[in-house]
Design a protein around this motif. Structure first.
Motif, PDB file in Angstrom:
ATOM      1  N   GLY A 174      22.311  18.186 -37.304  1.00  0.00           N
ATOM      2  CA  GLY A 174      22.867  16.099 -37.304  1.00  0.00           C
ATOM      3  C   GLY A 174      21.495  15.719 -38.393  1.00  0.00           C
ATOM      4  N   GLY A 175      21.032  14.815 -37.718  1.00  0.00           N
ATOM      5  CA  GLY A 175      19.191  14.019 -37.794  1.00  0.00           C
ATOM      6  C   GLY A 175      19.119  12.856 -39.010  1.00  0.00           C
ATOM      7  N   ILE A 191      29.097  18.781 -37.228  1.00  0.00           N
ATOM      8  CA  ILE A 191      27.802  17.640 -37.730  1.00  0.00           C
ATOM      9  C   ILE A 191      27.615  16.794 -37.831  1.00  0.00           C
ATOM     10  N   GLY A 192      26.562  15.967 -37.327  1.00  0.00           N
ATOM     11  CA  GLY A 192      26.507  14.251 -36.557  1.00  0.00           C
ATOM     12  C   GLY A 192      25.362  14.135 -37.591  1.00  0.00           C
ATOM     13  N   GLY A 193      24.953  12.817 -36.860  1.00  0.00           N
ATOM     14  CA  GLY A 193      23.569  12.072 -36.997  1.00  0.00           C
ATOM     15  C   GLY A 193      24.491  11.912 -38.635  1.00  0.00           C
ATOM     16  N   ALA A 206      26.231  13.827 -41.178  1.00  0.00           N
ATOM     17  CA  ALA A 206      28.010  13.805 -41.247  1.00  0.00           C
ATOM     18  C   ALA A 206      28.412  12.687 -41.509  1.00  0.00           C
ATOM     19  N   ASN A 207      27.407  11.464 -41.663  1.00  0.00           N
ATOM     20  CA  ASN A 207      28.313  10.187 -42.715  1.00  0.00           C
ATOM     21  C   ASN A 207      28.024  10.346 -44.525  1.00  0.00           C
TER      22      ASN A 207
END
Ligand SMILES: Nc1ncnc2c1ncn2[C@@H]1O[C@H](COP(=O)(O)OP(=O)(O)O)[C@@H](O)[C@H]1O
Ligand SMILES: O=C(OP(=O)(O)O)[C@H](O)COP(=O)(O)O
Length: 400
Positions: free
Chosen positions: A196-197, A219-221, A224-225
């Protein structure tokens, strides 16, 4: 493990000027260090050399100032936190080369500790420029690299200096490599990675190899966007690197061929302001309002992420799932961290996490001590995981 010389191989450090590369790229809010882990990790090397009578000269970067001095990226901001961790007062010089540095070094007594200003205030640092490296080397007799978390950068202070001075690995560099080898040298599958991040452009490349090594990539943060947008979904004003859409799509295709599941958020917590307790709502991932930012992944996504953590035998994690520094956008990171910690304590999971902000997030969740291993490194840790040679480590063995 690569073979290199360590502090034990320095025959007589007393009176010598030892340039010690450390990573002081720590999280800061309102001018104060919010997580001192990186400072705590390099303290043993600094104190050991100082006790042996060396003149300890610290080199470090802070932020990404692009080769120009930037006031809020001055390492002078970190001095109080270093003093607190070391339990002694260090000296500070307003430049890492030239007359300011020279004068400060010349006035040092044996055992003194001096921090030089941000190496990235000079363009030569990131270019690994020979002239700049020579200017850095002029202030030292010996070079010790203790910045494992910056070892994926071939910069003057992380790589170049080892060609100019006798080079040694610091205690943290040694310990990180040993611990990663022990925890992840032969990972038990299924292996799940969480990435993420905010450092999307510098970390997205790593995912291309990572999907070949793990069974699922969560997948984050901000990362992810970027993937969500690459799928043609509107992410409003979210942190997102739209120009990386092609690469994100390639990674998703390659993951499919490699049999790696890509786990993207299905909902998001959105707000119109990046501040604590900003008015927010939870929406489906394809319903992010055009004037809002996704600041955390939503509760349904957390459920799916924890399900993957539950299936995993090995977890590697870099990058928080949301803007964990501001409530309530810390919720997903805290929930996944607590669940991974519980699985680890129950003996079901080997969990390794790394990165300056990731460590801060796990400390914030109160579970850092329950993970199998916490690395100070984020990008370097992911590159190590990919099996890539880290320039800062490779040069220590090449010159040994
Ligand atoms: N959705 C998001 N929007 C904006 N910032 C985010 C989001 N998710 C995470 N972040 C930010 O990412 C930063 C950490 O990213 P990064 O530097 O890549 O991690 P690390 O230091 O652990 O390697 C944190 O400051 C966090 O606020
Ligand atoms: O904080 C760092 O990396 P990380 O965010 O991957 O943990 C290192 O200090 C490297 O910094 P950089 O990614 O600006 O080269």
């Amino acid at each position: 493990m690569p073979a290199f010389k360590t502090i034990d191989d320095i025959s007589n450090p007393a009176g010598k000027r030892v340039l010690v590369r450390v990573d002081l790229n720590v999280p800061v809010a309102d001018g104060k260090v919010t997580d001192k882990t990186r400072i705590e990790r390099v303290a043993p090397t600094i104190l050991e050399l100082s006790k042996k009578g060396a003149k300890v000269i610290l080199l470090a970067h802070f932020g990404r100032p692009k080769g120009e001095p930037v006031a809020d990226m001055s390492l002078s901001l970190i001095v109080p936190a270093i003093n607190e961790v070391l339990g002694t007062k260090i000296l500070f010089a307003a430049d890492c080369i030239g007359p300011d540095a020279e004068k400060a070094v010349a006035s040092m007594k044996d055992g003194d500790i001096l921090l030089l200003e941000n190496t990235r205030f000079h363009k030569g640092e990131e270019k690994n420029d020979a002239e700049f490296t020579e200017a850095l080397a002029a202030n030292g007799d010996i070079y010790v690299n203790d910045a494992f978390s910056a070892a994926h950068r071939a910069h003057a202070s992380t790589e170049g200096l080892a060609h100019h001075l006798p080079a040694y690995a610091g205690r943290t560099m040694q310990a990180e490599l040993e611990a990663l080898e022990k925890g992840l040298g032969a990972p038990v599958r299924p292996t799940v990675a969480i990435v993420g991040g905010a450092k999307v452009s510098t970390k997205i490349d790593l995912l291309q190899n990572l999907v070949k090594k793990v069974d699922a990539l969560v997948i984050g943060g901000g990362m992810a966007n970027t993937f969500i947008a690459a799928k043609g979904i509107n992410v409003g004003k979210s942190l997102c690197e739209h120009d990386l859409g092609d690469l994100a799509r390639t990674i998703m295709t390659e993951a499919e061929s490699a049999g790696c599941a890509i786990v993207l958020p299905i909902d998001a917590v959105v707000a119109r302001e990046f501040k604590a307790n900003a008015a927010n709502e939870t929406v489906a991932i394809d319903a992010i309002p055009a004037d809002a930012m996704a600041l955390d992944v939503g509760p349904k996504s957390v459920e799916a992420i924890n399900e993957w953590i539950g299936k995993a035998s090995t977890l590697v994690w870099n990058g928080p799932l949301g803007a964990f520094e501001i409530t309530p956008f810390d919720a997903a990171t805290v929930s996944a961290a607590k669940f991974a910690a519980a699985q680890t304590k129950a003996g079901k999971l080997t969990s390794v996490a790394g990165g300056g902000d990731t460590v801060a997030a796990l400390n914030h969740a109160g579970v850092a001590d329950d993970f199998t291993y916490i690395s100070t490194a984020g990008g370097a840790f992911l590159e190590w995981m990919e099996g890539k040679e880290l320039p800062g480590v490779a040069v220590l063995s090449k010159t040994a």
